[in-house]
Write a protein that holds these residues in place. Structure first.
Motif, PDB file in Angstrom:
ATOM      1  N   ASN A  96      68.670  19.742  22.009  1.00 14.58           N
ATOM      2  CA  ASN A  96      68.844  18.659  21.028  1.00 14.58           C
ATOM      3  C   ASN A  96      68.671  19.104  19.587  1.00 14.58           C
ATOM      4  O   ASN A  96      69.025  18.362  18.674  1.00 14.58           O
ATOM      5  CB  ASN A  96      67.870  17.519  21.329  1.00 14.58           C
ATOM      6  CG  ASN A  96      68.234  16.784  22.589  1.00 14.58           C
ATOM      7  OD1 ASN A  96      69.403  16.682  22.944  1.00 14.58           O
ATOM      8  ND2 ASN A  96      67.240  16.280  23.283  1.00 14.58           N
ATOM      9  N   ASN A  97      68.133  20.294  19.362  1.00 15.32           N
ATOM     10  CA  ASN A  97      67.888  20.772  17.998  1.00 15.32           C
ATOM     11  C   ASN A  97      68.349  22.210  17.823  1.00 15.32           C
ATOM     12  O   ASN A  97      67.536  23.098  17.564  1.00 15.32           O
ATOM     13  CB  ASN A  97      66.395  20.651  17.668  1.00 15.32           C
ATOM     14  CG  ASN A  97      65.908  19.240  17.788  1.00 15.32           C
ATOM     15  OD1 ASN A  97      66.274  18.385  17.009  1.00 15.32           O
ATOM     16  ND2 ASN A  97      65.083  18.983  18.795  1.00 15.32           N
ATOM     17  N   PRO A  98      69.651  22.457  17.926  1.00 17.58           N
ATOM     18  CA  PRO A  98      70.146  23.834  17.802  1.00 17.58           C
ATOM     19  C   PRO A  98      70.154  24.297  16.338  1.00 17.58           C
ATOM     20  O   PRO A  98      71.163  24.215  15.640  1.00 17.58           O
ATOM     21  CB  PRO A  98      71.562  23.741  18.374  1.00 17.58           C
ATOM     22  CG  PRO A  98      71.972  22.332  18.104  1.00 17.58           C
ATOM     23  CD  PRO A  98      70.721  21.510  18.208  1.00 17.58           C
ATOM     24  N   VAL A  99      69.029  24.777  15.886  1.00 15.39           N
ATOM     25  CA  VAL A  99      68.869  25.205  14.489  1.00 15.39           C
ATOM     26  C   VAL A  99      69.883  26.293  14.146  1.00 15.39           C
ATOM     27  O   VAL A  99      70.425  26.330  13.040  1.00 15.39           O
ATOM     28  CB  VAL A  99      67.428  25.701  14.247  1.00 15.39           C
ATOM     29  CG1 VAL A  99      67.263  26.222  12.833  1.00 15.39           C
ATOM     30  CG2 VAL A  99      66.440  24.604  14.527  1.00 15.39           C
ATOM     31  N   TRP A 100      70.172  27.173  15.092  1.00 14.07           N
ATOM     32  CA  TRP A 100      71.089  28.286  14.860  1.00 14.07           C
ATOM     33  C   TRP A 100      72.527  27.816  14.629  1.00 14.07           C
ATOM     34  O   TRP A 100      73.311  28.542  14.066  1.00 14.07           O
ATOM     35  CB  TRP A 100      71.029  29.246  16.048  1.00 14.07           C
ATOM     36  CG  TRP A 100      71.418  28.566  17.324  1.00 14.07           C
ATOM     37  CD1 TRP A 100      72.671  28.475  17.843  1.00 14.07           C
ATOM     38  CD2 TRP A 100      70.576  27.850  18.201  1.00 14.07           C
ATOM     39  NE1 TRP A 100      72.657  27.739  19.000  1.00 14.07           N
ATOM     40  CE2 TRP A 100      71.367  27.349  19.247  1.00 14.07           C
ATOM     41  CE3 TRP A 100      69.206  27.572  18.223  1.00 14.07           C
ATOM     42  CZ2 TRP A 100      70.859  26.590  20.296  1.00 14.07           C
ATOM     43  CZ3 TRP A 100      68.706  26.823  19.273  1.00 14.07           C
ATOM     44  CH2 TRP A 100      69.521  26.348  20.289  1.00 14.07           C
ATOM     45  N   ALA A 101      72.857  26.588  15.054  1.00 12.06           N
ATOM     46  CA  ALA A 101      74.225  26.088  14.915  1.00 12.06           C
ATOM     47  C   ALA A 101      74.352  25.068  13.785  1.00 12.06           C
ATOM     48  O   ALA A 101      75.349  24.347  13.717  1.00 12.06           O
ATOM     49  CB  ALA A 101      74.678  25.460  16.231  1.00 12.06           C
ATOM     50  N   ALA A 102      73.372  25.011  12.907  1.00 13.46           N
ATOM     51  CA  ALA A 102      73.381  24.016  11.834  1.00 13.46           C
ATOM     52  C   ALA A 102      74.468  24.310  10.815  1.00 13.46           C
ATOM     53  O   ALA A 102      74.745  25.464  10.483  1.00 13.46           O
ATOM     54  CB  ALA A 102      72.021  23.983  11.149  1.00 13.46           C
ATOM     55  N   ASN A 103      75.093  23.245  10.326  1.00 14.09           N
ATOM     56  CA  ASN A 103      76.118  23.339   9.281  1.00 14.09           C
ATOM     57  C   ASN A 103      75.523  22.872   7.966  1.00 14.09           C
ATOM     58  O   ASN A 103      75.620  21.715   7.610  1.00 14.09           O
ATOM     59  CB  ASN A 103      77.342  22.485   9.634  1.00 14.09           C
ATOM     60  CG  ASN A 103      78.014  22.957  10.897  1.00 14.09           C
ATOM     61  OD1 ASN A 103      78.044  24.145  11.164  1.00 14.09           O
ATOM     62  ND2 ASN A 103      78.546  22.031  11.668  1.00 14.09           N
ATOM     63  N   GLY A 104      74.883  23.753   7.277  1.00  9.40           N
ATOM     64  CA  GLY A 104      74.327  23.417   5.976  1.00  9.40           C
ATOM     65  C   GLY A 104      72.824  23.226   6.011  1.00  9.40           C
ATOM     66  O   GLY A 104      72.223  23.065   7.077  1.00  9.40           O
ATOM     67  N   PRO A 105      72.228  23.221   4.841  1.00  7.54           N
ATOM     68  CA  PRO A 105      70.767  23.136   4.751  1.00  7.54           C
ATOM     69  C   PRO A 105      70.205  21.784   5.211  1.00  7.54           C
ATOM     70  O   PRO A 105      69.116  21.734   5.772  1.00  7.54           O
ATOM     71  CB  PRO A 105      70.466  23.383   3.276  1.00  7.54           C
ATOM     72  CG  PRO A 105      71.744  23.192   2.563  1.00  7.54           C
ATOM     73  CD  PRO A 105      72.844  23.423   3.533  1.00  7.54           C
ATOM     74  N   GLN A 106      70.944  20.710   5.003  1.00  9.74           N
ATOM     75  CA  GLN A 106      70.446  19.388   5.406  1.00  9.74           C
ATOM     76  C   GLN A 106      70.343  19.289   6.936  1.00  9.74           C
ATOM     77  O   GLN A 106      69.344  18.815   7.472  1.00  9.74           O
ATOM     78  CB  GLN A 106      71.358  18.280   4.852  1.00  9.74           C
ATOM     79  CG  GLN A 106      70.848  16.881   5.121  1.00  9.74           C
ATOM     80  CD  GLN A 106      69.513  16.596   4.461  1.00  9.74           C
ATOM     81  OE1 GLN A 106      69.153  17.195   3.450  1.00  9.74           O
ATOM     82  NE2 GLN A 106      68.756  15.699   5.060  1.00  9.74           N
ATOM     83  N   GLN A 107      71.377  19.748   7.617  1.00  8.96           N
ATOM     84  CA  GLN A 107      71.359  19.702   9.080  1.00  8.96           C
ATOM     85  C   GLN A 107      70.326  20.684   9.632  1.00  8.96           C
ATOM     86  O   GLN A 107      69.649  20.378  10.612  1.00  8.96           O
ATOM     87  CB  GLN A 107      72.749  20.003   9.651  1.00  8.96           C
ATOM     88  CG  GLN A 107      72.851  19.691  11.125  1.00  8.96           C
ATOM     89  CD  GLN A 107      74.241  19.922  11.673  1.00  8.96           C
ATOM     90  OE1 GLN A 107      74.913  20.881  11.268  1.00  8.96           O
ATOM     91  NE2 GLN A 107      74.657  19.056  12.584  1.00  8.96           N
ATOM     92  N   ARG A 108      70.187  21.837   9.006  1.00 11.94           N
ATOM     93  CA  ARG A 108      69.167  22.800   9.431  1.00 11.94           C
ATOM     94  C   ARG A 108      67.779  22.190   9.290  1.00 11.94           C
ATOM     95  O   ARG A 108      66.925  22.345  10.167  1.00 11.94           O
ATOM     96  CB  ARG A 108      69.279  24.086   8.618  1.00 11.94           C
ATOM     97  CG  ARG A 108      68.172  25.091   8.989  1.00 11.94           C
ATOM     98  CD  ARG A 108      68.387  26.461   8.410  1.00 11.94           C
ATOM     99  NE  ARG A 108      69.319  27.156   9.292  1.00 11.94           N
ATOM    100  CZ  ARG A 108      70.529  27.574   8.942  1.00 11.94           C
ATOM    101  NH1 ARG A 108      70.957  27.403   7.714  1.00 11.94           N
ATOM    102  NH2 ARG A 108      71.315  28.186   9.798  1.00 11.94           N
TER     103      ARG A 108
END
Length: 165
Positions: A96-108
Motif C-alpha cells: 500500500n505504500n510503494p515509496v520506490w514507485a512514487a511520482n514526485g516529492p508529494q507522493q513520496r
C-alpha cells in the motif's frame, strides 16, 4: 481485563477490521494497488502462483485481517490475533505504500507517512502479542512449578524421615 486493555485492543483492531471488511466486499481497489507492485514483488522472489489470482488473495487476506481484528478487539486469543495481524501487516504496508514507485516529492511523502504508520501499527501489534495481561509466561509457570515440586519432595522426605524415626 483492565480498562486500558479493554479500550486499547478495540482501538488498535479497528483499522484492521475496517480494511479487512473492505477487502472482502470491494476487492477491486485493493487488487489494483497490488497489481502496481506485482512485477517488483515477483522480481524480489514472490512466486507467480500467489499473484495469479490477486482477487482471491485479496479476499483471503481481507478475511484473515477482519477475523483477527475482531478476535483482538473482543479479547479472544488476543496474542495470537495480534501476532497474525503483525505478520499480515508487513506485506500490506509495503504493497500500500510503494515509496520506490512514487511520482514526485508529494507522493513520496504520502507513501513514507503511510509506511511509517504501518510500522507503528506493527509495533503496537507486537506489543499486544507480547502482552500477558498481568499473568506470568508459560515458561515461568513451568519452571516455577518444577522448583516447587522439588521443594515439596524434599519436605515430604524430611517429614518421612522425622516421623519414621
Amino acid at each position: 481485563m483492565n480498562l486500558t486493555r479493554r479500550i486499547a485492543r478495540p482501538m488498535l483492531a479497528s483499522v484492521f477490521v475496517a480494511d479487512g471488511v473492505d477487502a472482502l466486499l470491494h476487492p477491486d481497489a485493493h487488487v489494483a494497488q497490488f497489481k502496481k507492485v506485482t512485477p517488483l514483488l515477483e522480481k524480489a522472489g514472490l512466486p507467480p502462483v500467489l499473484t495469479s489470482d490477486a482477487k482471491m488473495l485479496t479476499r483471503v487476506l481481507g478475511g484473515v485481517t477482519a477475523v483477527s481484528g475482531l478476535m483482538l478487539a473482543t479479547g479472544r486469543n488476543p496474542r495470537s490475533a495480534a501476532l497474525t495481524l503483525a505478520l499480515v501487516n508487513v506485506p500490506l504496508t509495503v504493497v500500500n505504500n510503494p515509496v520506490w514507485a512514487a511520482n514526485g516529492p508529494q507522493q513520496r511523502k504520502q507513501f513514507s507517512s503511510g509506511l511509517l504508520r504501518g510500522v507503528g501499527l506493527g509495533g503496537g501489534l507486537l506489543l499486544a502479542a507480547k502482552d500477558l495481561a498481568g499473568k506470568p509466561s508459560w515458561g515461568w509457570r513451568w519452571s516455577n512449578a518444577r522448583e516447587h515440586a522439588v521443594e515439596v519432595r524434599e519436605a515430604r522426605a524430611a517429614a518421612k524421615a522425622k516421623y519414621k524415626g
